[in-house]
Design an enzyme around this catalytic site. Sequence first.
Site, PDB file in Angstrom:
ATOM      1  N   CYS A   2     -15.138  -7.686  12.752  1.00 33.22           N
ATOM      2  CA  CYS A   2     -15.243  -8.647  13.840  1.00 33.22           C
ATOM      3  C   CYS A   2     -15.504 -10.048  13.259  1.00 33.22           C
ATOM      4  O   CYS A   2     -15.995 -10.180  12.143  1.00 33.22           O
ATOM      5  CB  CYS A   2     -16.385  -8.357  14.808  1.00 33.22           C
ATOM      6  SG  CYS A   2     -16.365  -6.681  15.463  1.00 33.22           S
ATOM      7  N   ARG A  27     -10.109 -10.601  10.959  1.00 28.63           N
ATOM      8  CA  ARG A  27     -11.258  -9.698  10.888  1.00 28.63           C
ATOM      9  C   ARG A  27     -11.218  -8.628  11.973  1.00 28.63           C
ATOM     10  O   ARG A  27     -12.114  -7.790  12.065  1.00 28.63           O
ATOM     11  CB  ARG A  27     -12.563 -10.501  11.019  1.00 28.63           C
ATOM     12  CG  ARG A  27     -12.705 -11.566   9.946  1.00 28.63           C
ATOM     13  CD  ARG A  27     -13.948 -12.388  10.183  1.00 28.63           C
ATOM     14  NE  ARG A  27     -15.134 -11.589   9.985  1.00 28.63           N
ATOM     15  CZ  ARG A  27     -15.742 -11.404   8.834  1.00 28.63           C
ATOM     16  NH1 ARG A  27     -15.268 -11.996   7.761  1.00 28.63           N
ATOM     17  NH2 ARG A  27     -16.799 -10.660   8.747  1.00 28.63           N
ATOM     18  N   TRP A  74     -13.090  -5.859  16.039  1.00 29.93           N
ATOM     19  CA  TRP A  74     -12.497  -4.653  15.448  1.00 29.93           C
ATOM     20  C   TRP A  74     -13.439  -3.534  15.852  1.00 29.93           C
ATOM     21  O   TRP A  74     -14.586  -3.491  15.434  1.00 29.93           O
ATOM     22  CB  TRP A  74     -12.424  -4.787  13.927  1.00 29.93           C
ATOM     23  CG  TRP A  74     -11.656  -3.684  13.283  1.00 29.93           C
ATOM     24  CD1 TRP A  74     -10.295  -3.577  13.169  1.00 29.93           C
ATOM     25  CD2 TRP A  74     -12.189  -2.522  12.636  1.00 29.93           C
ATOM     26  NE1 TRP A  74      -9.963  -2.428  12.509  1.00 29.93           N
ATOM     27  CE2 TRP A  74     -11.100  -1.761  12.175  1.00 29.93           C
ATOM     28  CE3 TRP A  74     -13.477  -2.045  12.420  1.00 29.93           C
ATOM     29  CZ2 TRP A  74     -11.262  -0.559  11.497  1.00 29.93           C
ATOM     30  CZ3 TRP A  74     -13.640  -0.843  11.748  1.00 29.93           C
ATOM     31  CH2 TRP A  74     -12.544  -0.114  11.290  1.00 29.93           C
ATOM     32  N   ASN A 100     -21.252  -9.367  14.649  1.00 32.89           N
ATOM     33  CA  ASN A 100     -20.435  -8.681  13.647  1.00 32.89           C
ATOM     34  C   ASN A 100     -21.378  -7.812  12.844  1.00 32.89           C
ATOM     35  O   ASN A 100     -22.371  -8.304  12.320  1.00 32.89           O
ATOM     36  CB  ASN A 100     -19.751  -9.714  12.740  1.00 32.89           C
ATOM     37  CG  ASN A 100     -19.188  -9.083  11.479  1.00 32.89           C
ATOM     38  OD1 ASN A 100     -18.745  -7.942  11.499  1.00 32.89           O
ATOM     39  ND2 ASN A 100     -19.209  -9.816  10.390  1.00 32.89           N
ATOM     40  N   GLY A 101     -21.058  -6.517  12.750  1.00 31.81           N
ATOM     41  CA  GLY A 101     -21.919  -5.609  12.002  1.00 31.81           C
ATOM     42  C   GLY A 101     -22.122  -4.333  12.795  1.00 31.81           C
ATOM     43  O   GLY A 101     -21.386  -4.060  13.744  1.00 31.81           O
ATOM     44  N   GLU A 482      -0.222   0.286  -5.419  1.00 31.25           N
ATOM     45  CA  GLU A 482      -0.274  -0.946  -4.642  1.00 31.25           C
ATOM     46  C   GLU A 482       1.038  -1.169  -3.874  1.00 31.25           C
ATOM     47  O   GLU A 482       1.022  -1.589  -2.716  1.00 31.25           O
ATOM     48  CB  GLU A 482      -0.582  -2.126  -5.580  1.00 31.25           C
ATOM     49  CG  GLU A 482      -0.559  -3.497  -4.953  1.00 31.25           C
ATOM     50  CD  GLU A 482      -1.554  -3.693  -3.802  1.00 31.25           C
ATOM     51  OE1 GLU A 482      -2.417  -2.837  -3.582  1.00 31.25           O
ATOM     52  OE2 GLU A 482      -1.413  -4.722  -3.115  1.00 31.25           O
ATOM     53  N   LYS A 486       1.175  -1.504   0.120  1.00 30.70           N
ATOM     54  CA  LYS A 486       1.767  -2.660   0.811  1.00 30.70           C
ATOM     55  C   LYS A 486       2.761  -2.181   1.849  1.00 30.70           C
ATOM     56  O   LYS A 486       2.771  -2.635   2.980  1.00 30.70           O
ATOM     57  CB  LYS A 486       2.508  -3.571  -0.165  1.00 30.70           C
ATOM     58  CG  LYS A 486       1.844  -4.660  -0.914  1.00 30.70           C
ATOM     59  CD  LYS A 486       0.903  -5.611  -0.285  1.00 30.70           C
ATOM     60  CE  LYS A 486      -0.405  -5.017   0.121  1.00 30.70           C
ATOM     61  NZ  LYS A 486      -1.580  -5.444  -0.565  1.00 30.70           N
ATOM     62  N   GLU A 489       1.009  -0.154   4.881  1.00 25.34           N
ATOM     63  CA  GLU A 489       0.099  -0.866   5.786  1.00 25.34           C
ATOM     64  C   GLU A 489       0.805  -1.864   6.697  1.00 25.34           C
ATOM     65  O   GLU A 489       0.342  -2.125   7.795  1.00 25.34           O
ATOM     66  CB  GLU A 489      -1.043  -1.548   5.030  1.00 25.34           C
ATOM     67  CG  GLU A 489      -0.659  -2.745   4.208  1.00 25.34           C
ATOM     68  CD  GLU A 489      -1.848  -3.387   3.519  1.00 25.34           C
ATOM     69  OE1 GLU A 489      -2.945  -3.390   4.073  1.00 25.34           O
ATOM     70  OE2 GLU A 489      -1.672  -3.896   2.394  1.00 25.34           O
ATOM     71  N   HIS A 505       4.415  18.331 -10.674  1.00 21.28           N
ATOM     72  CA  HIS A 505       3.306  19.224 -10.321  1.00 21.28           C
ATOM     73  C   HIS A 505       3.155  19.371  -8.811  1.00 21.28           C
ATOM     74  O   HIS A 505       2.090  19.740  -8.327  1.00 21.28           O
ATOM     75  CB  HIS A 505       2.013  18.707 -10.963  1.00 21.28           C
ATOM     76  CG  HIS A 505       2.125  18.614 -12.450  1.00 21.28           C
ATOM     77  ND1 HIS A 505       2.118  19.722 -13.262  1.00 21.28           N
ATOM     78  CD2 HIS A 505       2.320  17.552 -13.269  1.00 21.28           C
ATOM     79  CE1 HIS A 505       2.282  19.344 -14.518  1.00 21.28           C
ATOM     80  NE2 HIS A 505       2.404  18.033 -14.547  1.00 21.28           N
ATOM     81  N   LYS A 604      -8.871  -7.618   8.071  1.00 19.93           N
ATOM     82  CA  LYS A 604      -8.812  -8.063   6.679  1.00 19.93           C
ATOM     83  C   LYS A 604     -10.108  -7.805   5.934  1.00 19.93           C
ATOM     84  O   LYS A 604     -10.084  -7.381   4.788  1.00 19.93           O
ATOM     85  CB  LYS A 604      -8.442  -9.538   6.592  1.00 19.93           C
ATOM     86  CG  LYS A 604      -8.275  -9.962   5.141  1.00 19.93           C
ATOM     87  CD  LYS A 604      -7.278 -11.039   4.975  1.00 19.93           C
ATOM     88  CE  LYS A 604      -7.059 -11.357   3.513  1.00 19.93           C
ATOM     89  NZ  LYS A 604      -6.212 -10.364   2.843  1.00 19.93           N
TER      90      LYS A 604
HETATM   91  C1  F6R Z   1      -4.732  -4.288   1.495  1.00 19.61           C
HETATM   92  C2  F6R Z   1      -6.003  -4.981   1.500  1.00 19.61           C
HETATM   93  C3  F6R Z   1      -7.238  -4.163   1.437  1.00 19.61           C
HETATM   94  C4  F6R Z   1      -8.335  -4.916   0.659  1.00 19.61           C
HETATM   95  C5  F6R Z   1      -9.650  -4.138   0.723  1.00 19.61           C
HETATM   96  C6  F6R Z   1     -10.733  -4.804  -0.071  1.00 19.61           C
HETATM   97  O1  F6R Z   1      -3.648  -5.174   1.483  1.00 19.61           O
HETATM   98  O2  F6R Z   1      -6.065  -6.169   1.600  1.00 19.61           O
HETATM   99  O3  F6R Z   1      -7.008  -2.911   0.882  1.00 19.61           O
HETATM  100  O4  F6R Z   1      -7.926  -5.071  -0.656  1.00 19.61           O
HETATM  101  O5  F6R Z   1     -10.056  -4.029   2.067  1.00 19.61           O
HETATM  102  O6  F6R Z   1     -10.985  -6.090   0.395  1.00 19.61           O
HETATM  103  P1  F6R Z   1     -11.707  -7.177  -0.494  1.00 19.61           P
HETATM  104  O7  F6R Z   1     -10.804  -7.474  -1.637  1.00 19.61           O
HETATM  105  O8  F6R Z   1     -11.894  -8.339   0.418  1.00 19.61           O
HETATM  106  O9  F6R Z   1     -12.993  -6.576  -0.947  1.00 19.61           O
END
Ligand code: F6R
Length: 609
Positions: A2, A27, A74, A100-101, A482, A486, A489, A505, A604
């Site tokens: 949030c 967020r 969120w 937020n929390g 990764e 990408k 997601e 395997h 994010k």
């Molecule tokens: C994926 C992504 C997330 C962040 C993860 C950690 O594209 O952005 O997997 O990498 O939530 O976030 P940070 O780097 O802010 O600790």
Amino acid sequence: MCGIVGYIGDRPATEVCVAGLRRLEYRGYDSAGIAVAENGGLEIVKVVGKLDGLAEALAENPLSGTMGIGHTRWATHGKPSEVNSHPHTSMDGRIAVVHNGIIENYADLRDSLQEEGYEFASETDTEVIAHLVDKYYKGDLAAAFRRAVKDLEGAFALGIVCADDPDQMVAARRFSPLVVGIGDGENFIASDMGAVREWTDRVYVIDDDEMAVLTRHDIVLTDLDGNPIEHEPYQIPWPADAAEKGGHKHFMHKEIHEQPSAMRECLLGRLTDADSPIKLDGLNMTEDEIRGLRKIVFTACGTAYHAGLVGRFLMEKLARVPAECDLAAELRARDPVVLEDTLAIVVSQSGETADTLVALRELKDKGAKVVSVVNTVDSSIARESDGVVYIQAGPEIGVASTKAYTLQLLTLTMMATHFAAVRGTANEEDLRDLRASMLGVPEQTQELIDREDDIREVASKYYEAPDAFYLARGVNVPSALEGALKLKEISYIHAEGYSAGEMKHGPIALIEPNLFTVAIAVEGEVYEKMIGNIQEVKARSGPVVAVAMDGDAEITRQADDVLWIPECPELISPITAAIPLQLLAYHISDMLGREIDQPRNLAKTVTVE
Ligand code: F6R
């Protein structure tokens, strides 16, 4: 997660709060809401879904009050619904809270408040705060909050207003990020400085268990017992328009394109030429400490974890320090052994990820020295570390991390090269080669971005596929993880990243013509083995997109399509290989019409464990 904002000044609070919330939508975007002091009461507007809905509702029923708080949610406790949206209020609607929390003891608090006659409108943990403040309110909002907070367990960044006091706003923090923006005749609160940057470049970064009482002309900072504290204002280093899309369709696209210049910033002053040592201000480690290292533990989440995996590989390979890399959410469960002279390297874009912060504290408690590799300056992780190497990426708004990832890799490669040089564990010619290659990475990245049309064409062949595999070996196994992350997601295509050696395997059973495989087969130690893996996939009618180095004639005979990257040492290739993988995921998702900057169910910054 949030995001919260608050404004007190002489402009319409809705304008400032909605604009601030736009910067915080990364967020969470399950619902949005606002409370504005108006006509002796509080006007509350809430909508389920994104902020545009709130902006529309406010356009239909404008509010002119000049003090207000806003929230983008969120969902954690209670489904996304209007009633669960913030702000939450006391029963008489005169006290409003954005949060937020997570309040961990909310169920107990709710039971006892209900026994006292309080009725709850929502299923959220936050609502207890509004009722608690109401319970203790005797005409002084700050005093009521200070009393209420003693009952709270858990994490919070809070903004609170009261209709009876339209000239005061209270904000506080424990474990969730909070800044107070310093204006002239107006003041602000927000979950991060990007949300207030449009109006001010000076903020107070609030620490755990601190609160702020804001009026139009004053900001009083205290601890939660009301004892005064002092903070130096922090000067935000980037311009107000740094968080705009700048002509790009999506923030993610803009951020992919920003990588060459961001990489130059990241290298600046640290790596100037191939023959000079790397200088990492902020690392806060003596050469003796680097030489004396017995173990390195990396920890992070998601994309940052993948960067940590590359870091682990490089530290062992170059600096010859035993290294491990844990998912932050799992670290505590393993109760890791921290030897004397253990270094913890914590990687985080936001610097606020709750699991990563908890892992950092665990490692610190066990006696590790902690160095973090962070983007957001003065974030919680940065402040709690013994040393910080900032990646210098600037604001990253797109939920899918792109520029932060490649800059984390560049920073970790600099660190490993520096450690190897200090420890004398690698051939000086190889280290020189790595330093020269790192200096060339921004230009190579620009070349890769200039090849975007070719990548879009490959995307057009595969965007309707239901599944994908990403395979690699050695230092590029994290690139496969990764690349798959990408894609899944932002496109919602099911994608898995694997070490190519694992295929036989089990996973190879899934290969069929509808599943495409992205195989990272760059020149180096594992190239021949990767060619073998590609042949195994092809033999089972699976289409293959290879990521390979320019000039590789063999790969064109093996793969259906090739995403070319410029030649570089294998140890540098995770940085450059990331670019076509980001663009492939981006264009596939764009062709599918996905909401690229705000994928479903994601936020994010994950500030809850
Ligand atoms: C994926 C992504 C997330 C962040 C993860 C950690 O594209 O952005 O997997 O990498 O939530 O976030 P940070 O780097 O802010 O600790």
